[in-house]
Design an enzyme around this catalytic site. Structure first.
Site, PDB file in Angstrom:
ATOM      1  CE1 TYR A  13      -5.249   3.916   8.959  1.00 58.46           C
ATOM      2  CE2 TYR A  13      -5.855   3.585  11.250  1.00 58.46           C
ATOM      3  CZ  TYR A  13      -5.072   3.260  10.160  1.00 58.46           C
ATOM      4  OH  TYR A  13      -4.119   2.276  10.278  1.00 58.46           O
TER       5      TYR A  13
ATOM      6  N   PRO B 149      -4.679  -0.039  18.816  1.00 62.58           N
ATOM      7  CG  PRO B 149      -6.674  -1.048  18.183  1.00 62.58           C
ATOM      8  CD  PRO B 149      -5.957  -0.509  19.378  1.00 62.58           C
TER       9      PRO B 149
ATOM     10  CG  HIS C 253      -2.139  -0.824   1.062  1.00 65.33           C
ATOM     11  ND1 HIS C 253      -3.339  -0.538   1.662  1.00 65.33           N
ATOM     12  CD2 HIS C 253      -2.346  -1.943   0.332  1.00 65.33           C
ATOM     13  CE1 HIS C 253      -4.238  -1.446   1.313  1.00 65.33           C
ATOM     14  NE2 HIS C 253      -3.652  -2.315   0.519  1.00 65.33           N
TER      15      HIS C 253
ATOM     16  CE  LYS D 191       3.631   2.841  13.386  1.00 68.48           C
ATOM     17  NZ  LYS D 191       3.980   2.334  12.072  1.00 68.48           N
TER      18      LYS D 191
ATOM     19  CE1 TYR E  16      -1.167   3.682   9.446  1.00 68.47           C
ATOM     20  CE2 TYR E  16      -0.200   2.908   7.383  1.00 68.47           C
ATOM     21  CZ  TYR E  16      -1.208   2.853   8.346  1.00 68.47           C
ATOM     22  OH  TYR E  16      -2.236   1.953   8.205  1.00 68.47           O
TER      23      TYR E  16
HETATM   24  C1  PHB Z   1      -6.483  -4.320  10.722  1.00 71.21           C
HETATM   25  O1  PHB Z   1      -6.417  -4.574   9.509  1.00 71.21           O
HETATM   26  O2  PHB Z   1      -6.938  -5.124  11.537  1.00 71.21           O
HETATM   27  C2  PHB Z   1      -5.958  -3.007  11.171  1.00 71.21           C
HETATM   28  C3  PHB Z   1      -5.377  -2.160  10.259  1.00 71.21           C
HETATM   29  C4  PHB Z   1      -4.899  -0.924  10.664  1.00 71.21           C
HETATM   30  C5  PHB Z   1      -5.006  -0.560  11.989  1.00 71.21           C
HETATM   31  C6  PHB Z   1      -5.572  -1.424  12.914  1.00 71.21           C
HETATM   32  C7  PHB Z   1      -6.055  -2.655  12.502  1.00 71.21           C
HETATM   33  O3  PHB Z   1      -4.555   0.657  12.371  1.00 71.21           O
END
Ligand code: PHB
Ligand code: APR
Length: 390
Positions: free
Chosen positions: A201, A293, A72, A297, A385
């Protein structure tokens, strides 16, 4: 029984350390409380930093990751019905992330361990760690009803937040720092194509939402919920309706509904223990720290701990030098605190905090508006990130 490095826990931290040690010719035994199938049943995040991918390559377990993982080069942050894209390579001199589930990373590591001669003792019960303040630590445990003793040079505590390693340390020798957030994440896994080809997000007045994926045909979605919510009260259709309500219209239109194959609520927590080394016992991964989450990280931090710990152990066995061992805790903690800061920042900027005043909410939107208008602010997000350097 005797080994050079005894590893407690066969999650990603313990398995990665074990695989690297085995390849470096350093003998190790893993003690895991659960069965392999149980370990594989835990669903966790799935965004890998390049440094993590590099470690998996070094461990010889990256073939499937390179075949099936999705590279990505951006993600979206949405707020106030608009979206801001973080262009990862454009802001970080070409760096990207790879979307590949933690479950798959764990499976690849387990398969590699199974083909090496290294021993893993699953269903090891009553693990107790002793004498780690001497040069001969001893671990007592029970396996299939029989009491066992494992002697070693070093103990790697890779046994997660609830494991015995951190709890073996005298209370006065360890400091713990914690923040608990007043909400959880309700997550759904479903075999439907993702709503967006990049992660989204979303900050919304109804609460945070996240669109993620495991593959081009499997989606992972989350919505922020109050801590007293029950999974049973969330039918799939209620979940998708709430998810869509929190997304910008164009992305909401792309959500394909499909039956959930997993649905659970997880609390959010920030936690760091200091130090991470006690004589010949080291804490790595979730045993030493937890991040919420938001930002994905957790696994990446486990990998960077293992980077430092593995290098320190190789240095010890190859050069009889304790320099890396002595430096492990301080080195690891410097990077951990920066990832804690980023995960905390993402969490506080994107979620709805029930106790926040109108002032706090306006500041949050101003922060996101600034992010969307500033290359400097977006660069700071991008470089965190993709992962700070080791
Ligand atoms: C997930 O794909 O479970 C996931 C992806 C990004 C995040 C948290 C969880 O920041
Ligand atoms: N004896 C032996 N093993 C134990 C014990 C015990 N008493 N207690 C816990 N364990 C095992 C757990 O069963 C688990 O398999 O230790 C392992 C720890 O694995 P994880 O919790 O996955 O922690 P870690 O390997 O550090 O991985 C960190 O996992 O939680 C996520 O977000 C986190 O992605 C990050 C990653």
């Amino acid at each position: 029984m005797r080994t050079q490095v005894a590893i407690i826990g066969a999650g990603p931290s313990g398995l990665l350390l074990g695989q690297l040690l085995t390849r470096a010719g350093i003998d190790n035994i893993i003690l895991e409380q659960r069965t392999g199938d149980y370990v594989l049943s835990r669903i966790r995040a799935g965004v890998l930093e390049q440094g993590t991918v590099g470690m998996l390559e070094e461990a010889g377990v990256a073939d499937r990751l390179h075949r099936e993982g999705l590279v990505h080069d951006g993600f979206l942050i949405s707020f106030a019905n608009r979206s801001h894209r973080i262009d990862l390579p454009g802001l970080t001199n070409g760096k990207t992330v790879t979307v590949y589930g933690q479950t798959e990373v764990t499976r690849d590591l387990m398969d590699a361990r199974a083909t090496s001669n290294a021993q893993t003792i699953y269903e090891a019960e009553n693990v107790e760690i002793h004498d780690f303040d001497t040069t001969n630590p001893v671990i007592h445990f029970t396996h299939q009803g029989v009491a066992q003793t494992l002697e070693c040079d070093f103990v790697a505590g890779c046994d997660g937040y609830h494991g015995p390693s951190r709890k073996s340390v005298p209370v006065g020798a360890i400091k713990e720092f914690e923040r608990v957030y007043p909400f959880g994440w309700l997550g759904v896994l479903a075999d439907v194509p993702p709503a967006s080809h990049e992660l989204v997000y979303a900050n919304h007045e109804r609460g945070f939402a996240l669109c993620s994926m495991r593959s081009l045909t499997r989606s992972r979605y989350y919505v922020q919920v109050a801590l007293d919510e029950k999974v049973e009260d969330w039918s799939d259709s209620r979940f998708y309706t709430e998810l869509r309500a929190r997304l910008p219209e164009d992305i909401a239109a792309g959500v394909v509904e499909g039956p959930s194959i997993e649905k659970s609520i997880a609390p959010l927590r920030s936690f760091v223990a200091e130090p991470l080394r006690f004589g010949r016992l080291f804490l790595a991964g979730d045993a030493g720290h937890i991040v919420p989450p938001t930002g994905a990280k957790g696994l990446n931090l486990a990998a960077s701990d293992i980077r430092y710990l593995f290098d320190a152990l190789v240095e010890y066995y190859a050069e009889k030098s304790e320099a890396g061992i002595n430096d492990y805790s301080a080195r690891a903690l410097r990077r951990i605190w920066k990832a804690e800061r980023f995960s905390w920042w993402m969490t506080k900027t994107l979620h709805h905090f029930p106790a926040d005043s109108g002032f706090d909410q306006r500041i949050q939107l101003a922060e996101l508006d600034y992010l969307a208008s500033s290359v400097a602010a977006s660069t700071a997000v991008a470089e965190n990130y993709v992962g700070l350097p080791y």
